[in-house]
Design an enzyme around this catalytic site. Structure first.
Site, PDB file in Angstrom:
ATOM      1  N   GLU A  44       0.834  -1.204   0.000  1.00  0.00           N
ATOM      2  CA  GLU A  44       0.000   0.000   0.000  1.00  0.00           C
ATOM      3  C   GLU A  44       0.873   1.260   0.000  1.00  0.00           C
ATOM      4  OE1 GLU A  44      -3.776   1.876   2.511  1.00  0.00           O
ATOM      5  OE2 GLU A  44      -2.374   0.536   3.522  1.00  0.00           O
ATOM      6  N   LYS A 118      -9.546   2.799  -2.998  1.00  0.00           N
ATOM      7  CA  LYS A 118      -9.948   2.280  -1.684  1.00  0.00           C
ATOM      8  C   LYS A 118     -11.270   2.903  -1.249  1.00  0.00           C
ATOM      9  CE  LYS A 118      -7.802   1.752   2.921  1.00  0.00           C
ATOM     10  NZ  LYS A 118      -6.529   2.008   3.658  1.00  0.00           N
ATOM     11  N   CYS A 155      -5.964  -2.763   2.214  1.00  0.00           N
ATOM     12  CA  CYS A 155      -5.734  -2.629   3.666  1.00  0.00           C
ATOM     13  C   CYS A 155      -7.018  -2.707   4.484  1.00  0.00           C
ATOM     14  CB  CYS A 155      -4.950  -1.355   3.934  1.00  0.00           C
ATOM     15  SG  CYS A 155      -4.229  -1.313   5.612  1.00  0.00           S
TER      16      CYS A 155
END
Length: 280
Positions: A44, A118, A155
């Protein structure tokens, strides 16, 4: 012969500057490719520190356009040079003041295929992400690559089962989960959630974490990157919890059909009963 995909994960420490992080990642991709990797995922926000440990507008300078920024262009060249599919997580600027936590997906011939932004953004101590990112607006895309259909889930998103399932319903065979997560907060979940997602959705998961303590805070990133199969079993060992590592593993894709024939979760879904799941 088995239908095997050789896949790689790159687990890095913060080197101190963006240029050397990129050089380190390019070298790691080269090493993975030299071991036969056909698809490689970076961690990430791979070219920076995990700056979300603080709230400082100076870090907006780490943004780049995707796909027109210099790092995407470089990684397209790297993908073509080594003949590998790349998943490249970066800090994206859509326009001035509008930023996303994004992963670009590049095919083995260097073609830019698209990106995942995300969707789930945390805001807790040491992970002040709402200061830096808008929630994603591209849904849960699945990409047709030289190694088949792959998805990306970044994540904090791993805590939300809905996106995992959306990727499976869209045909993902491998889902990559690039992360930055630290000891004390979520380590107890690290080998629980991703194997559970692989089992529930009957695909492979490759999950990556950075390593080390960075100058911006006391988050101790614990590495332990790994691949897990649709039975919830690790494919080989997890990576070190303290050192950089390139993880390369063979993923037997025939196992997907075996598991889906045995545990027919997609057949037995009852979407007509799930209305309450999407009620605000």
């Amino acid at each position: 012969m088995n239908n095997v995909i050789r896949a790689g994960l790159v687990q890095q420490k913060w080197t101190g500057d963006k240029e050397s992080m990129i050089a380190n990642a390019v070298d790691a991709i080269r090493r993975a490719a030299s071991q036969g990797a056909q698809v490689v995922c970076l961690q990430e926000l791979f070219y920076g520190p995990y700056f979300c440990q603080v709230q400082d507008a100076d870090y907006y300078s780490y943004t780049e356009a995707i796909p027109d920024g210099p790092t995407t262009e470089l990684m397209r060249e790297v993908a073509e040079q080594h003949g590998v599919v790349l998943i490249v997580p970066m800090y994206e600027q859509e326009q001035p003041g509008v930023y996303y936590n994004t992963a670009a997906v590049i095919d083995a011939d260097g073609t830019y295929l698209g990106k995942h932004r995300k969707n789930h953004i945390p805001q807790v101590k040491g992970f002040w992400e709402k200061f830096y990112f808008r929630p994603g607006n591209l849904g849960y895309p699945v990409f047709d690559t030289a190694v088949g259909r792959i998805g990306v889930y970044i994540c904090y998103e791993r805590h939300f089962p809905e996106g995992w399932r959306a990727l499976g319903l869209a045909g993902a065979k491998i889902v990559f989960n690039p992360s930055a997560t630290s000891r004390g907060l979520s380590e107890y979940l690290w080998r629980l959630e991703q194997p559970a997602a692989a089992v529930a959705n009957e695909y492979y998961v490759g999950t990556i974490n950075r390593v080390g303590v960075e100058p911006l805070g006391d988050n101790d990133f614990y590495g332990q990157s790994y691949f897990v199969d649709p039975r919830g079993q690790l494919v080989g060992d997890a990576a070190s919890d303290t050192e950089e590592e390139v993880v390369v593993r063979d993923l037997d894709m025939d196992k997907l059909a075996e598991v889906r024939d045995l545990w027919a979760f997609y057949r037995d879904r009852r979407p007509e009963t799930y209305e309450s799941l999407v009620t605000p």
